[in-house]
Design a protein around this motif. Sequence first.
Motif, mmCIF file in Angstrom:
data_model
loop_
_atom_site.group_PDB
_atom_site.id
_atom_site.type_symbol
_atom_site.label_atom_id
_atom_site.label_comp_id
_atom_site.label_asym_id
_atom_site.label_seq_id
_atom_site.Cartn_x
_atom_site.Cartn_y
_atom_site.Cartn_z
ATOM 1 N N PRO A 98 0.328 9.740 -9.644
ATOM 2 C CA PRO A 98 0.284 8.947 -8.365
ATOM 3 C C PRO A 98 0.401 7.420 -8.731
ATOM 4 O O PRO A 98 0.449 6.885 -7.631
ATOM 5 N N ALA A 99 0.116 7.136 -10.018
ATOM 6 C CA ALA A 99 -0.084 5.662 -10.003
ATOM 7 C C ALA A 99 1.318 4.854 -9.779
ATOM 8 O O ALA A 99 1.120 3.615 -9.220
ATOM 9 N N SER A 100 2.413 5.173 -9.508
ATOM 10 C CA SER A 100 3.540 4.502 -9.445
ATOM 11 C C SER A 100 3.553 4.049 -8.055
ATOM 12 O O SER A 100 4.209 2.948 -7.413
ATOM 13 N N GLU A 101 3.084 4.875 -6.998
ATOM 14 C CA GLU A 101 2.698 4.389 -5.467
ATOM 15 C C GLU A 101 1.710 3.506 -5.320
ATOM 16 O O GLU A 101 1.300 2.853 -4.347
ATOM 17 N N TYR A 102 0.743 3.182 -6.374
ATOM 18 C CA TYR A 102 -0.435 2.331 -6.049
ATOM 19 C C TYR A 102 -0.487 1.287 -7.188
ATOM 20 O O TYR A 102 -1.388 0.323 -6.955
ATOM 21 N N VAL A 103 0.727 0.869 -7.763
ATOM 22 C CA VAL A 103 0.348 -0.266 -8.538
ATOM 23 C C VAL A 103 0.976 -1.351 -7.562
ATOM 24 O O VAL A 103 1.778 -1.308 -6.733
ATOM 25 N N TYR A 104 0.384 -2.642 -7.724
ATOM 26 C CA TYR A 104 0.667 -3.511 -7.090
ATOM 27 C C TYR A 104 0.236 -3.359 -5.508
ATOM 28 O O TYR A 104 0.822 -3.672 -4.371
ATOM 29 N N TYR A 105 -0.890 -2.513 -4.927
ATOM 30 C CA TYR A 105 -1.153 -2.075 -3.963
ATOM 31 C C TYR A 105 -1.856 -3.180 -3.145
ATOM 32 O O TYR A 105 -2.655 -3.727 -3.260
ATOM 33 N N GLY A 106 -0.884 -3.555 -1.940
ATOM 34 C CA GLY A 106 -1.239 -4.392 -0.933
ATOM 35 C C GLY A 106 -1.312 -5.853 -1.512
ATOM 36 O O GLY A 106 -1.777 -6.835 -0.961
ATOM 37 N N ALA A 107 -0.758 -6.081 -2.705
ATOM 38 C CA ALA A 107 -0.889 -7.348 -3.268
ATOM 39 C C ALA A 107 0.226 -8.215 -2.978
ATOM 40 O O ALA A 107 1.376 -7.714 -2.762
ATOM 41 N N THR A 108 0.451 -9.618 -3.130
ATOM 42 C CA THR A 108 1.468 -10.421 -2.858
ATOM 43 C C THR A 108 1.763 -11.270 -4.236
ATOM 44 O O THR A 108 0.866 -11.194 -5.154
ATOM 45 N N VAL A 109 2.702 -11.845 -4.311
ATOM 46 C CA VAL A 109 3.483 -12.734 -5.353
ATOM 47 C C VAL A 109 1.960 -13.961 -5.471
ATOM 48 O O VAL A 109 1.916 -14.086 -6.863
ATOM 49 N N GLN A 110 1.635 -14.422 -4.694
ATOM 50 C CA GLN A 110 0.502 -15.460 -4.868
ATOM 51 C C GLN A 110 -0.757 -14.837 -5.586
ATOM 52 O O GLN A 110 -1.481 -15.651 -6.189
ATOM 53 N N ASP A 111 -1.028 -13.658 -5.006
ATOM 54 C CA ASP A 111 -2.193 -13.110 -5.555
ATOM 55 C C ASP A 111 -1.957 -12.889 -6.941
ATOM 56 O O ASP A 111 -2.979 -13.128 -7.864
ATOM 57 N N LEU A 112 -0.979 -12.731 -7.571
ATOM 58 C CA LEU A 112 -0.565 -12.367 -8.965
ATOM 59 C C LEU A 112 -0.421 -13.775 -9.583
ATOM 60 O O LEU A 112 -1.263 -13.965 -10.643
ATOM 61 N N LEU A 144 -7.158 -10.692 4.297
ATOM 62 C CA LEU A 144 -7.176 -9.614 3.411
ATOM 63 C C LEU A 144 -6.943 -8.296 4.443
ATOM 64 O O LEU A 144 -7.687 -7.222 4.251
ATOM 65 N N GLY A 145 -6.185 -8.605 5.517
ATOM 66 C CA GLY A 145 -6.227 -7.604 6.532
ATOM 67 C C GLY A 145 -5.616 -6.175 5.721
ATOM 68 O O GLY A 145 -5.988 -4.881 6.251
ATOM 69 N N PHE A 146 -4.886 -6.033 5.003
ATOM 70 C CA PHE A 146 -4.500 -4.740 4.275
ATOM 71 C C PHE A 146 -5.577 -3.964 3.673
ATOM 72 O O PHE A 146 -5.559 -2.726 3.859
ATOM 73 N N PHE A 147 -6.523 -4.674 3.239
ATOM 74 C CA PHE A 147 -7.762 -3.962 2.674
ATOM 75 C C PHE A 147 -9.199 -3.933 3.493
ATOM 76 O O PHE A 147 -9.742 -3.563 3.185
ATOM 77 N N GLU A 148 -8.882 -4.447 4.869
ATOM 78 C CA GLU A 148 -9.966 -4.265 5.831
ATOM 79 C C GLU A 148 -10.543 -2.760 5.665
ATOM 80 O O GLU A 148 -9.848 -1.787 5.767
ATOM 81 N N PRO A 149 -11.894 -2.678 5.570
ATOM 82 C CA PRO A 149 -12.771 -3.800 5.884
ATOM 83 C C PRO A 149 -13.403 -4.104 4.276
ATOM 84 O O PRO A 149 -14.347 -4.739 4.419
ATOM 85 N N ASP A 150 -12.653 -3.747 3.214
ATOM 86 C CA ASP A 150 -13.281 -3.680 2.028
ATOM 87 C C ASP A 150 -12.697 -5.237 1.324
ATOM 88 O O ASP A 150 -13.134 -5.368 0.184
ATOM 89 N N GLY A 151 -12.048 -6.021 1.980
ATOM 90 C CA GLY A 151 -11.557 -7.056 1.258
ATOM 91 C C GLY A 151 -12.357 -7.909 0.506
ATOM 92 O O GLY A 151 -12.129 -8.359 -0.694
#
Length: 435
Positions: free
Chosen positions: A97-111, A201-208
Amino acid sequence: MATRLTESGAYARLWRTPALADIFEEPRRLQSWLDILVALAAAQAEVGLIPGRAAEQIARHARADQLDVELVAAETRRTGHSTLGLIRALQTRLPEPASEYVYYGATVQDLTDTWFGLVMRDVGALVRADLRRAHATLLRLAATHRDTVMAGRTHGQPGAPITFGFKVATWADELGRHLARLAEGSARWSVGQLAGAVGVLGFFEPDGIALRRLFCERLKLADPGLSWTSTRDRVAEFGSVLSLVAGTLARIGNEVYELQRPEIGELSEAPSQHTVGSITMPHKRNPELSEHLDTLARLARANAGILAEGMVSGHERDGRAWKAEWAALPDVALAAGTAASLAADLVDGLVVHPDRMRANLGPRWASERVLAELSRRHGKHRAQQLLQDALSANPDGDLAEALKEHDLDEKWTREPAVATAGAMVDAIVARGTPE
């Protein structure tokens, strides 16, 4: 393929060191980006946002040497998105399942901002190492030449005596402050970025919050505590400190540049039998290292200004600000980092000519000491006028001849008044090189 003269195989050595180039060249940059994605996936798995198996697969396959770089470039151009090419090229290597979870919820600036945190940490460490090397050499020079008398110059003209040790101590003192700035500032700019779309960090709520902490820990970066997508002072500060470092090194370089002119001849760069100063004037020995320090400082200052411009950004994300950093931060780092390495080499090989220093004092080197002594007899301003008149009336004679009618004490012109200079040198040497 190199697009600039400064990147060519023939000239690159003047604009970067191998260690600095390794940080910014594409293979290392891509691997750094992949390492960031691995750290993000591992942290996400730890808080239960993605399957642990997916994080393991991402870690196993996130290898820059196995990435289709042409696909990365083609997809980046086709989509117009800064990192979608990287994502899609990596997905081709990842199983489910890794291909669907790489870069999960991240943005360009996060990287890219997290990469900047790594860059600023690592470049800062390289610069500090070279500055410490230069600083230790300068302390040895200052101690050795504590009492080596030379002309102090103001407005480019010989003035009252100083010692070469005193001059070198001012260089060491300034570098010491830069070492302190780099050490103290590192905690501010060696941070990660995990902000999500608009910083909350809304994508990761409540774990951000927990996720960001774990993410930064895995990269050995500090947790910023707050998203900094539009807050660019860290990058601007780093660039400013590096431009200050380069400025000091240029000041040292300019001193060496001037003092090794044959008509002055007080210093020389380390000789090399293979260096050709001129193909039309074989007798020349050009000041290659000292001259280049000024060139590098100009580039560092110019690009640091671009980083300062980035502090004026709009709302929660503004590509005008941080995309300009992609060009300017590497140039600041390469210029200042190369300057630190060259300066350490320059001072390590510096050749000092004490006889020329003494000879260049000139016939009127004691005028300040004489003025001080006459001021005790006549008052400061009367003594100043007396000396001015006497020296103007006898422009070609030495000080004793010009003042022969004014009861000049011979001991006033016997030895330069540099004892206090020596005491200041001792204080700087005793302080040592910062860790």
